[in-house]
Design a protein around this motif. Structure first.
Motif, PDB file in Angstrom:
ATOM      1  N   PHE A 139       0.860  -1.177   0.000  1.00 30.53           N
ATOM      2  CA  PHE A 139       0.000   0.000   0.000  1.00 30.53           C
ATOM      3  C   PHE A 139       0.897   1.228   0.000  1.00 30.53           C
ATOM      4  O   PHE A 139       1.815   1.340   0.823  1.00 30.53           O
ATOM      5  CB  PHE A 139      -0.887  -0.008   1.254  1.00 30.53           C
ATOM      6  CG  PHE A 139      -1.727   1.233   1.431  1.00 30.53           C
ATOM      7  CD1 PHE A 139      -2.904   1.398   0.733  1.00 30.53           C
ATOM      8  CD2 PHE A 139      -1.331   2.236   2.314  1.00 30.53           C
ATOM      9  CE1 PHE A 139      -3.685   2.540   0.901  1.00 30.53           C
ATOM     10  CE2 PHE A 139      -2.098   3.379   2.496  1.00 30.53           C
ATOM     11  CZ  PHE A 139      -3.283   3.527   1.781  1.00 30.53           C
ATOM     12  N   LYS A 148       1.085   5.663  -0.551  1.00 33.05           N
ATOM     13  CA  LYS A 148       0.314   6.903  -0.570  1.00 33.05           C
ATOM     14  C   LYS A 148       1.275   8.080  -0.466  1.00 33.05           C
ATOM     15  O   LYS A 148       2.277   8.008   0.259  1.00 33.05           O
ATOM     16  CB  LYS A 148      -0.676   6.917   0.599  1.00 33.05           C
ATOM     17  CG  LYS A 148      -1.755   7.978   0.510  1.00 33.05           C
ATOM     18  CD  LYS A 148      -2.841   7.731   1.562  1.00 33.05           C
ATOM     19  CE  LYS A 148      -3.999   8.683   1.377  1.00 33.05           C
ATOM     20  NZ  LYS A 148      -5.104   8.395   2.342  1.00 33.05           N
ATOM     21  N   ALA A 175      -4.416   8.541  11.773  1.00 34.26           N
ATOM     22  CA  ALA A 175      -5.507   8.209  10.860  1.00 34.26           C
ATOM     23  C   ALA A 175      -5.019   7.320   9.721  1.00 34.26           C
ATOM     24  O   ALA A 175      -5.730   6.389   9.292  1.00 34.26           O
ATOM     25  CB  ALA A 175      -6.131   9.485  10.307  1.00 34.26           C
ATOM     26  N   LEU A 176      -3.803   7.573   9.233  1.00 41.96           N
ATOM     27  CA  LEU A 176      -3.263   6.759   8.143  1.00 41.96           C
ATOM     28  C   LEU A 176      -2.951   5.345   8.619  1.00 41.96           C
ATOM     29  O   LEU A 176      -3.192   4.365   7.897  1.00 41.96           O
ATOM     30  CB  LEU A 176      -2.011   7.428   7.563  1.00 41.96           C
ATOM     31  CG  LEU A 176      -1.390   6.767   6.335  1.00 41.96           C
ATOM     32  CD1 LEU A 176      -2.423   6.512   5.241  1.00 41.96           C
ATOM     33  CD2 LEU A 176      -0.252   7.628   5.795  1.00 41.96           C
ATOM     34  N   ASP A 221      -4.535   3.846  11.025  1.00 41.00           N
ATOM     35  CA  ASP A 221      -5.852   3.223  11.159  1.00 41.00           C
ATOM     36  C   ASP A 221      -6.369   2.741   9.801  1.00 41.00           C
ATOM     37  O   ASP A 221      -6.949   1.657   9.685  1.00 41.00           O
ATOM     38  CB  ASP A 221      -6.860   4.213  11.767  1.00 41.00           C
ATOM     39  CG  ASP A 221      -6.653   4.427  13.258  1.00 41.00           C
ATOM     40  OD1 ASP A 221      -5.947   3.601  13.877  1.00 41.00           O
ATOM     41  OD2 ASP A 221      -7.190   5.425  13.790  1.00 41.00           O
ATOM     42  N   GLU A 222      -6.148   3.558   8.765  1.00 41.50           N
ATOM     43  CA  GLU A 222      -6.567   3.177   7.413  1.00 41.50           C
ATOM     44  C   GLU A 222      -5.844   1.910   6.957  1.00 41.50           C
ATOM     45  O   GLU A 222      -6.448   1.001   6.369  1.00 41.50           O
ATOM     46  CB  GLU A 222      -6.285   4.329   6.448  1.00 41.50           C
ATOM     47  CG  GLU A 222      -6.656   4.042   5.004  1.00 41.50           C
ATOM     48  CD  GLU A 222      -6.288   5.192   4.055  1.00 41.50           C
ATOM     49  OE1 GLU A 222      -6.342   4.960   2.828  1.00 41.50           O
ATOM     50  OE2 GLU A 222      -5.943   6.288   4.538  1.00 41.50           O
ATOM     51  N   LEU A 223      -4.555   1.843   7.259  1.00 40.25           N
ATOM     52  CA  LEU A 223      -3.764   0.667   6.875  1.00 40.25           C
ATOM     53  C   LEU A 223      -4.226  -0.575   7.619  1.00 40.25           C
ATOM     54  O   LEU A 223      -4.369  -1.656   7.037  1.00 40.25           O
ATOM     55  CB  LEU A 223      -2.283   0.933   7.157  1.00 40.25           C
ATOM     56  CG  LEU A 223      -1.322  -0.182   6.714  1.00 40.25           C
ATOM     57  CD1 LEU A 223      -1.257  -0.258   5.198  1.00 40.25           C
ATOM     58  CD2 LEU A 223       0.074   0.045   7.306  1.00 40.25           C
ATOM     59  N   ALA A 247      -7.108  -1.155   8.870  1.00 43.23           N
ATOM     60  CA  ALA A 247      -8.430  -1.578   8.393  1.00 43.23           C
ATOM     61  C   ALA A 247      -8.272  -2.491   7.180  1.00 43.23           C
ATOM     62  O   ALA A 247      -9.079  -3.405   6.956  1.00 43.23           O
ATOM     63  CB  ALA A 247      -9.277  -0.365   8.047  1.00 43.23           C
ATOM     64  N   ARG A 248      -7.220  -2.244   6.416  1.00 47.99           N
ATOM     65  CA  ARG A 248      -6.912  -3.090   5.245  1.00 47.99           C
ATOM     66  C   ARG A 248      -6.279  -4.405   5.677  1.00 47.99           C
ATOM     67  O   ARG A 248      -6.560  -5.455   5.108  1.00 47.99           O
ATOM     68  CB  ARG A 248      -5.980  -2.301   4.317  1.00 47.99           C
ATOM     69  CG  ARG A 248      -5.536  -3.017   3.059  1.00 47.99           C
ATOM     70  CD  ARG A 248      -4.487  -2.174   2.330  1.00 47.99           C
ATOM     71  NE  ARG A 248      -3.987  -2.816   1.133  1.00 47.99           N
ATOM     72  CZ  ARG A 248      -4.333  -2.490  -0.107  1.00 47.99           C
ATOM     73  NH1 ARG A 248      -5.207  -1.509  -0.301  1.00 47.99           N
ATOM     74  NH2 ARG A 248      -3.817  -3.110  -1.147  1.00 47.99           N
TER      75      ARG A 248
END
Length: 315
Positions: A37, A39, A53-54, A56-58, A60-61
């Motif tokens: 991933f 970004k 937040a980033l 957390d986004e990772l 979640a994946r």
């Protein structure tokens, strides 16, 4: 690139988190790259809420992994927390011992330290963050290798590596200088196109390496060459890049004389590394290109092995 069936709870995550980019790799126990991933979200523009937040986004994946590692500017004074440098000579075990375990939001992350040194050449200090992972990854794939390595980029590192340890190194800002000089200011007005491996590039390499004049004078001379019709605008970026790389290689040969008889791995972006390889070859130095992504992946696996073998709490 992956399917859920490929995932295992024993997988680990390695994150190369710099000032401008975020690159994360999900790695299996056997070293396979399961997923990745990326970004354009470096620490310089995020702040702590954005970093959390980033992550957390990772997660979640990839919610089901055994450990998370991060390297680079995330461990600097502009990152999540400042992780003290490990002093060279340093091996992967020293970096593992120097890692900081912290929570980014609700996610436990092991942040690798950078490495600092006092150069043998002049006792001058230098520092790196993130590149140590690539170096240890390259070394783990080439266990018999010792010598000099270069990591071309914005801030190019020239590193002495011996017995699996970083012994000392120096940094050149020639990449950043090129970016800034060709983006704004007087020299930007003469530049058209990208730097490439051509006759103008090699003219610049020779002039930068010979050092008959200082770099400041040589750089302005590039403008004069264009104005007087001795250098085309289409070749000006190549000539400027050559001046900077040639001058940098002259530093490398002065600081690390063994470079002249070495075969140097160039760890980094293929396009930039190929320019360095061509410049080195013109100056009689052998080299070969190593993909930085592969080296980074192997480096995180080596770090994970070092941390788990020392019974560190990495979960």
């Amino acid at each position: 690139m992956s399917h859920a069936a490929d995932h295992s709870a024993n997988d680990i995550v390695g994150i190369n988190w710099g000032s401008t980019n975020f690159r994360a790799y999900r790695l299996a126990e056997d070293g396979r790259l399961v997923d990745e991933f990326t970004k354009a979200a470096g620490v310089a523009g995020l702040g702590k809420p954005g970093m959390a937040a980033l992550i957390d986004e990772l997660m979640a994946r990839w919610p089901d992994v055994s450990a998370v590692y991060a390297s680079g500017m995330v461990g600097s004074n502009i990152g999540w927390c400042e992780v003290p440098y490990v002093a060279a000579p340093a091996g992967v075990g020293d970096v593992a011992k120097g890692a900081t375990r912290t929570f980014m939001g609700v996610v436990k992350v092991n942040i690798a330290p950078g490495v600092c040194c006092n150069r043998e050449f002049d006792d001058g200090p230098d520092i790196l963050r993130g590149e140590e992972i690539e170096l240890f990854g390259f070394a783990s794939s080439n266990p018999a290798w010792s010598g000099l390595a270069a990591l071309p980029g914005t801030h190019t590192k020239w590193v002495r590596f011996d017995g699996g340890r970083i012994t000392d190194f120096f940094t050149s800002m020639s990449g950043e200088m090129f970016d800034r000089l060709t983006a704004a200011g007087l020299l930007a007005s003469i530049v058209e196109g990208e730097a490439r491996d051509c006759a103008a590039f090699h003219d610049g390499v020779r002039a930068g390496h010979e050092r008959r004049l200082g770099l400041g004078t040589l750089l302005f001379g590039a403008r004069a060459r264009v104005m007087r019709g001795r250098l085309s605008r289409a070749d000006s970026a190549s000539y400027l890049r050559g001046l900077l790389i040639g001058s940098e290689i002259a530093d490398a040969l002065a600081i690390q004389p063994g470079l002249a008889k070495a075969s140097v791995p160039l760890i980094g972006n293929g396009t930039v590394c190929r320019l360095y390889a061509s410049a080195l070859s013109a100056l009689g130095v052998e080299s070969w290109v190593v993909d930085s992504r592969d080296a980074c992946i192997q480096g995180f696996l080596a770090l994970h092995k070092a941390m788990t073998s020392s019974n560190a709490d990495v979960n």
